[in-house]
Design an enzyme around this catalytic site. Structure first.
Site, PDB file in Angstrom:
ATOM      1  N   GLN A 256     -10.221  -3.958  -4.048  1.00 21.19           N
ATOM      2  CA  GLN A 256     -11.506  -3.386  -3.653  1.00 21.19           C
ATOM      3  C   GLN A 256     -12.535  -3.545  -4.780  1.00 21.19           C
ATOM      4  O   GLN A 256     -13.649  -4.033  -4.560  1.00 21.19           O
ATOM      5  CB  GLN A 256     -11.317  -1.893  -3.320  1.00 21.19           C
ATOM      6  CG  GLN A 256     -12.596  -1.200  -2.914  1.00 21.19           C
ATOM      7  CD  GLN A 256     -13.091  -1.657  -1.560  1.00 21.19           C
ATOM      8  OE1 GLN A 256     -12.351  -1.658  -0.600  1.00 21.19           O
ATOM      9  NE2 GLN A 256     -14.354  -2.047  -1.477  1.00 21.19           N
TER      10      GLN A 256
ATOM     11  N   ASP B  87     -17.331   7.288  -2.188  1.00 21.29           N
ATOM     12  CA  ASP B  87     -16.103   7.139  -1.395  1.00 21.29           C
ATOM     13  C   ASP B  87     -15.791   8.510  -0.796  1.00 21.29           C
ATOM     14  O   ASP B  87     -16.405   9.524  -1.180  1.00 21.29           O
ATOM     15  CB  ASP B  87     -14.954   6.641  -2.305  1.00 21.29           C
ATOM     16  CG  ASP B  87     -13.662   6.366  -1.543  1.00 21.29           C
ATOM     17  OD1 ASP B  87     -13.692   6.267  -0.301  1.00 21.29           O
ATOM     18  OD2 ASP B  87     -12.600   6.258  -2.202  1.00 21.29           O
TER      19      ASP B  87
ATOM     20  N   ARG C 241       0.869  -1.187   0.000  1.00 21.84           N
ATOM     21  CA  ARG C 241       0.000   0.000   0.000  1.00 21.84           C
ATOM     22  C   ARG C 241       0.901   1.230   0.000  1.00 21.84           C
ATOM     23  O   ARG C 241       1.670   1.417   0.944  1.00 21.84           O
ATOM     24  CB  ARG C 241      -0.932  -0.008   1.213  1.00 21.84           C
ATOM     25  CG  ARG C 241      -1.683   1.296   1.399  1.00 21.84           C
ATOM     26  CD  ARG C 241      -2.822   1.217   2.391  1.00 21.84           C
ATOM     27  NE  ARG C 241      -3.950   0.509   1.841  1.00 21.84           N
ATOM     28  CZ  ARG C 241      -5.199   0.594   2.327  1.00 21.84           C
ATOM     29  NH1 ARG C 241      -5.462   1.348   3.379  1.00 21.84           N
ATOM     30  NH2 ARG C 241      -6.177  -0.079   1.772  1.00 21.84           N
TER      31      ARG C 241
ATOM     32  N   CYS D 113     -16.640   1.859  -0.171  1.00 20.04           N
ATOM     33  CA  CYS D 113     -15.505   0.974   0.111  1.00 20.04           C
ATOM     34  C   CYS D 113     -15.106   1.002   1.583  1.00 20.04           C
ATOM     35  O   CYS D 113     -14.455   0.076   2.054  1.00 20.04           O
ATOM     36  CB  CYS D 113     -14.319   1.354  -0.762  1.00 20.04           C
ATOM     37  SG  CYS D 113     -13.808   3.069  -0.532  1.00 20.04           S
TER      38      CYS D 113
ATOM     39  N   ARG E  90     -14.038  -8.643   0.629  1.00 25.92           N
ATOM     40  CA  ARG E  90     -12.604  -8.370   0.416  1.00 25.92           C
ATOM     41  C   ARG E  90     -11.803  -9.625   0.773  1.00 25.92           C
ATOM     42  O   ARG E  90     -10.908 -10.032   0.042  1.00 25.92           O
ATOM     43  CB  ARG E  90     -12.150  -7.199   1.307  1.00 25.92           C
ATOM     44  CG  ARG E  90     -12.653  -5.832   0.910  1.00 25.92           C
ATOM     45  CD  ARG E  90     -12.022  -5.339  -0.376  1.00 25.92           C
ATOM     46  NE  ARG E  90     -10.569  -5.327  -0.323  1.00 25.92           N
ATOM     47  CZ  ARG E  90      -9.829  -4.345   0.192  1.00 25.92           C
ATOM     48  NH1 ARG E  90     -10.409  -3.270   0.659  1.00 25.92           N
ATOM     49  NH2 ARG E  90      -8.503  -4.425   0.186  1.00 25.92           N
TER      50      ARG E  90
ATOM     51  N   HIS F 131      -7.150   0.723  -6.786  1.00 29.48           N
ATOM     52  CA  HIS F 131      -7.419  -0.161  -5.637  1.00 29.48           C
ATOM     53  C   HIS F 131      -8.114  -1.408  -6.199  1.00 29.48           C
ATOM     54  O   HIS F 131      -9.306  -1.628  -5.995  1.00 29.48           O
ATOM     55  CB  HIS F 131      -8.312   0.583  -4.636  1.00 29.48           C
ATOM     56  CG  HIS F 131      -8.324  -0.009  -3.253  1.00 29.48           C
ATOM     57  ND1 HIS F 131      -7.562  -1.094  -2.881  1.00 29.48           N
ATOM     58  CD2 HIS F 131      -9.027   0.355  -2.142  1.00 29.48           C
ATOM     59  CE1 HIS F 131      -7.785  -1.379  -1.615  1.00 29.48           C
ATOM     60  NE2 HIS F 131      -8.664  -0.524  -1.148  1.00 29.48           N
TER      61      HIS F 131
HETATM   62  N1   CP Z   1     -11.504  -0.242   1.813  1.00 34.24           N
HETATM   63  C1   CP Z   1     -10.252  -0.314   2.321  1.00 34.24           C
HETATM   64  O1   CP Z   1      -9.274  -0.565   1.629  1.00 34.24           O
HETATM   65  O2   CP Z   1     -10.195  -0.101   3.658  1.00 34.24           O
HETATM   66  P1   CP Z   1      -8.855   0.085   4.526  1.00 34.24           P
HETATM   67  O3   CP Z   1      -8.230   1.403   4.123  1.00 34.24           O
HETATM   68  O4   CP Z   1      -9.324   0.072   5.949  1.00 34.24           O
HETATM   69  O5   CP Z   1      -7.928  -1.049   4.201  1.00 34.24           O
HETATM   70  N1  NVA Z   2     -10.007   6.699  -1.682  1.00 39.25           N
HETATM   71  C1  NVA Z   2      -9.710   6.233  -0.356  1.00 39.25           C
HETATM   72  C2  NVA Z   2      -9.957   4.776  -0.264  1.00 39.25           C
HETATM   73  C3  NVA Z   2      -9.675   4.144   1.061  1.00 39.25           C
HETATM   74  C4  NVA Z   2      -9.900   2.660   1.069  1.00 39.25           C
HETATM   75  C5  NVA Z   2      -8.265   6.562  -0.005  1.00 39.25           C
HETATM   76  O1  NVA Z   2      -7.388   6.399  -0.863  1.00 39.25           O
HETATM   77  O2  NVA Z   2      -8.009   7.019   1.113  1.00 39.25           O
END
Ligand code: CP
Ligand code: NVA
Length: 294
Positions: free
Chosen positions: A131, A210, A101, A250, A278, A128
């Protein structure tokens, strides 16, 4: 399957279908798969916080008989303490796959370039994919046919939106995106763009939203709150969609900003099914990428 899963574009339509078919089996008979990844180890390198991605990958790996190691930002300190290349080459000698990440999408591409082992995108500024795959799997469980539904994404054209645009295009799901001027998604395939949320949600089967401010954009939060003020998913907006419209997010949600408590808590909301799936979909991805690999 390719070695890595960095983008929805790494997958063919058939590979997505195969992942979903395996997910069905994993959900039906958890015990049958309890040893498929025995002896395998997954490293999770996260530059940003996480609840769902971290926990679902860790628990998923455990349920498949494997092991996982979480490496927080200060631990590996990617690109600062040592280069991405050296991290990739070292971890390739210890573990069997990496979930990464990052802020920069290019960092995931670089990690994959220097890794002998699979690299999975656990969220970047651009995509992502895990997701979006879990989201479409959730829709497949709920809807008779993916080809007959229309999904309206309301909000920021961000990482989640980019991956959704890609996967919907691949699978023939009709998708509309409503965002303020200047916040359009970077993925343009089959893009059906609206600047008025009310027009985008008219008669749709699914409304997805989101956060307005993603991780790493905190300094822009105030400006974004202003720019997105007409894009809240609330009772009034939802009333323009089909009566049994499904509500998706999400998570994490900023309740009271992009979505109201009333809507995220409503009976039409499937946000926790998405969160649960997920784990199931990622277990299928891990098996596809890792099984029978030396
Ligand atoms: N939706 C998602 O990726 O959540 P987190 O940021 O908690 O992993
Ligand atoms: N768009 C959000 C998604 C989190 C799962 C972010 O990148 O923070």
């Amino acid at each position: 399957m390719k070695k890595d899963l960095i983008s929805i574009n790494d997958l063919s339509v058939q590979e997505i279908r195969d992942i979903f078919a395996l997910t069905d089996k994993l959900k039906k008979d958890k015990a049958k798969f309890s040893n498929v990844l025995t002896g395998k180890t997954l490293a999770l390198i996260f530059q940003k916080p996480s609840n769902r991605t971290r926990v679902s990958f860790e628990v998923g790996m455990y349920q498949l008989g494997g092991n996982s190691i979480y490496l927080a930002p200060q631990e590996i300190n990617l690109g600062v303490r040592e280069s991405i290349e050296d991290v990739a080459k070292t971890l390739s000698r210890y573990v069997d796959a990496i979930v990464l990440r990052t802020y920069k999408h290019e960092d995931i591409i670089e990690m994959a370039k220097y890794s002998r082992i699979p690299v999975i995108n656990g969220l970047s500024d651009f995509e992502h994919p895990c997701q979006a795959l879990a989201d479409v799997y959730t829709l497949k469980e709920r809807c008779k046919s993916l080809k007959d539904i229309t999904l309206a994404y309301v909000g920021d054209g961000n990482n989640v939106c980019n991956s959704l645009v890609s996967v919907c295009f691949k699978l023939g799901i009709k998708m509309r995106v409503a965002c303020p001027l200047g916040y359009e998604p970077r993925v343009k395939v089959g893009l059906n763009l609206f600047y008025q949320p009310k027009e985008a949600v008219e008669d749709v089967d699914i409304i997805y939203t989101d956060v307005w401010t993603s991780m790493g954009q905190e300094k822009e939060a105030q400006k974004r709150r202003k720019d997105f003020k007409d894009f809240q998913v609330n009772k009034e907006l939802v009333s323009l969609a089909k009566k049994d419209v499904l509500i998706m997010h999400c998570l994490p949600a900023h309740r009271g900003e992009e979505i109201t408590d009333e809507i995220i808590n409503s009976k039409n909301s499937i946000v926790f099914d998405q969160a649960e799936n997920r784990m199931h979909v990622q277990k299928a991805i891990l098996i596809k990428l890792l099984k029978n690999k030396a």
